[in-house]
Design an enzyme around this catalytic site. Structure first.
Site, PDB file in Angstrom:
ATOM      1  N   GLU A 133      55.830  -3.137  30.254  1.00 53.48           N
ATOM      2  CA  GLU A 133      56.458  -4.416  29.893  1.00 53.48           C
ATOM      3  C   GLU A 133      56.038  -4.895  28.499  1.00 53.48           C
ATOM      4  OE1 GLU A 133      58.807  -5.054  31.654  1.00 53.48           O
ATOM      5  OE2 GLU A 133      58.251  -3.896  33.404  1.00 53.48           O
ATOM      6  N   GLY A 134      55.758  -3.952  27.636  1.00 53.21           N
ATOM      7  CA  GLY A 134      55.386  -4.269  26.258  1.00 53.21           C
ATOM      8  C   GLY A 134      53.889  -4.182  26.067  1.00 53.21           C
TER       9      GLY A 134
END
Length: 596
Positions: free
Chosen positions: A442-443
């Site tokens: 998610e980054g």
């Protein structure tokens, strides 16, 4: 095997004493969200986490998921499917979802403790229902009426699960490079063709259908991220009237063999003309995907928090039992052959670091959840806008800092165990391995840092940052005469002032040299996290002193806050020095000189 006991008292303290949750929920229109109801929800959720999920944590790590290449099917570890059935039967999948689509309609903030429990008990299992919430949010805000009607009810009920399909073999964060294509069909649907990798819960045996939210390009789409559209692609075809058809042309090609979260299926997904439906406007897919991604980023922050707490609990128990040497000031337990290691300053340093990061991080993250509720339900438009700006600003901080601290806390747990922490039977090494992924998916932390500084500060002119600074100043002003927090006000004000000064300094330098943004981003992110935690520790002490909590609880908050301000908040000094050094120390070395 590591153990887990839900820290119910601290969760309730944060939700009701620090955040004044019951009054806030009533103010925002959640009339059913009374203290009695939410206490019952938390207690029942704790039983499920402790008795059903936690015992499966080691099983999932040992067995992992299995993949049948001939059929493309993924099988989850023993007990996972039965646990999911209990989860669905208990109504947990729809806890904070809209009543309109079968949910219970509780506030988002009320779901944060439940999410933390699940992740601490069994992170790998928790990944299967994780993205259903994000898929629900994306379809709720960007889907057509029929899409909401057809897809949301099964997702909210837990009969189906969701995924987020972004990454491709040749592109990760730079989604402008993606090649997956969407060709229009005569019936208004689209044929989706391409390969996606690193897809969490892309295939499994827990539900009959899986709803993929897929980024793809329409014919003649503009180049780069401006040409990306979002599509909903079910594993089993679903018609516009909700009727179920045949298997769609989407199949798992393989699953990854990973460092941790072995019980979570990380899939390569192949779409071969799979039937999908456009979500939102053509070429505007990033808008819908960011709705899903931001929900997931806060959720991953809670994963780091949960793992930190489980690691801390086990390290604390071990440190109280493990006998080794005598205290430097003389025996503390003269009736024993040696003192427990908790008497030693360095062990206490590690345990207090974990306690400070966990309890402060719990307040910070739950408050972010509350701001989601405020942004959607506050009666005043200006308040809604400020809450939206604040949660946007805090999302990269919660995601990155709580996961980085998760790596730190699980590391400290292994250190407290010594060599016994490195072997598998005690279970803390699994927590350390599992924690590592949370800083990546998610980054990555670097992506969160760029989002915070490049977008939330520079592009959006620090709208959420200004709200946060206002909260700090208001707290300091309101508590100027509060002896309980007197020692925290001056350092909190000083670091907040330096935070503002550093922000302006970076902005000026970035105007002349864009490399300054990337050079400062990581240190700015971590600096921000430590200042935010200082605020939440001061606020927690003030709340504890005003609460009906026992004196021992209040003393624990006071002393941990003192430790935080004395031993952890000074980390900001190093981050500030790194920021002030500018980009030259990073950028002057030529690429070919790295290996000389």
């Amino acid at each position: 095997m590591s153990q887990y006991k839900v820290p119910l008292r601290d969760m309730q303290f944060v939700l009701f004493d620090v955040l004044d949750g019951e009054a806030e929920f009533q103010r925002l229109g959640f009339t059913d969200a009374t203290r009695d109801l939410l206490d019952a929800v938390l207690e029942e959720s704790a039983r499920f986490a402790e008795n059903v999920l936690a015992p499966l944590n080691e099983v999932g790590d040992r067995e992992g998921c299995t993949f049948d290449k001939a059929t493309g099917k993924v099988t989850t570890p023993a007990g996972f499917k039965q646990a999911y059935e209990q989860y669905v039967d208990g109504g947990w999948t729809g806890l904070v979802s809209s009543v309109e689509f079968g949910g219970q309609g509780l506030p988002q903030a009320a779901g944060f403790p439940q999410k933390e429990m699940i992740d601490a008990a069994n992170l790998a299992w928790g990944n299967f229902p994780l993205l259903s919430h994000g898929a629900t949010e994306a379809l709720l805000h960007h889907g057509e009426d029929w899409q909401r009607e057809v897809f949301l009810k099964p997702l909210v009920e837990g009969r189906w699960t969701g995924t987020m399909c972004l990454t491709e073999p040749h592109c990760g964060t730079d989604l402008g490079l993606l090649k997956t294509r969407a060709e229009p069909n005569e019936d208004g649907s689209y044929a989706i063709t391409g390969t996606k990798i690193f897809i969490t819960a892309g295939d499994h045996d827990l539900t009959d259908n899986i709803i993929h939210l897929v980024l793809a390009r329409l014919p003649e789409a503009p180049a780069g991220s401006k040409g990306i559209s979002l599509f909903v692609v079910p594993k089993v075809r679903v018609a516009r009237d909700g009727s179920i058809g045949e298997a769609n042309a989407v199949r798992c090609g393989s699953i990854e063999h990973k460092m941790g979260i072995h019980g979570s299926a990380t899939c390569v997904m192949n779409f071969d003309g799979a039937q999908g439906y456009l979500v939102g406007q053509p070429h505007k897919g990033m808008v819908g995907m960011f709705t899903m991604m931001n929900a997931a980023r806060l959720a991953v922050g809670l994963q780091g928090l949960g793992l930190s707490d489980r690691a801390f609990q086990n390290a604390l128990a071990y440190s109280r039992d493990r006998l080794q040497m005598r205290a430097l000031s003389g025996p503390k337990f003269p009736d024993k052959p040696a003192d427990p290691i908790i008497v030693h300053p360095d062990v206490r340093r590690m345990l207090l670091t974990c306690k400070a990061l966990i309890e402060g991080g719990r307040a910070m993250s739950y408050h972010a959840g509350l701001q989601i509720d405020v942004s959607h339900n506050a009666p005043d438009e200006n308040e809604r806008e400020q809450a939206d700006a604040l949660v946007g600003f805090m999302t990269p901080i919660v995601k990155a800092c709580l996961t980085e601290w998760g790596v730190e806390c699980t590391y400290h747990a292994v250190q407290c165990y010594g060599g016994h922490g490195y072997i598998a039977e005690n279970g803390v090494e699994q927590l350390a391995r599992d924690a590592r992924i949370t800083t990546l998916y998610e980054g990555t932390t670097g992506i969160q840092a760029l989002d915070l500084l490049g977008r939330k500060i520079l592009q959006l002119q620090g709208a959420g940052f200004k709200v946060m600074l206002g909260m700090i100043e208001q707290f300091c002003a309101d508590n100027a005469g509060n002896t309980a927090v007197a020692g925290f006000i001056a350092p909190l004000r000083a670091t907040a002032a330096q935070w503002q000064q550093l922000t302006m300094q970076i902005g000026k330098r970035a105007a002349a040299n864009p490399e300054e943004i990337g050079a400062a981003a990581y240190d700015y992110l971590m600096y921000s996290g430590y200042v935010a935690l200082a605020y939440w520790w001061a606020r927690s002490v003030a709340a504890s002193e005003a609460s009906a909590q026992p004196d021992s609880f209040k003393a624990g908050k006071r002393e941990t806050a003192k430790f935080y301000f004395a031993r952890i908040l000074p980390r900001t000094l190093g981050h500030a020095a790194a920021i002030e050094s500018g980009s030259d120390p990073l950028m002057t070395l030529e690429a070919e000189q790295f290996d000389t």
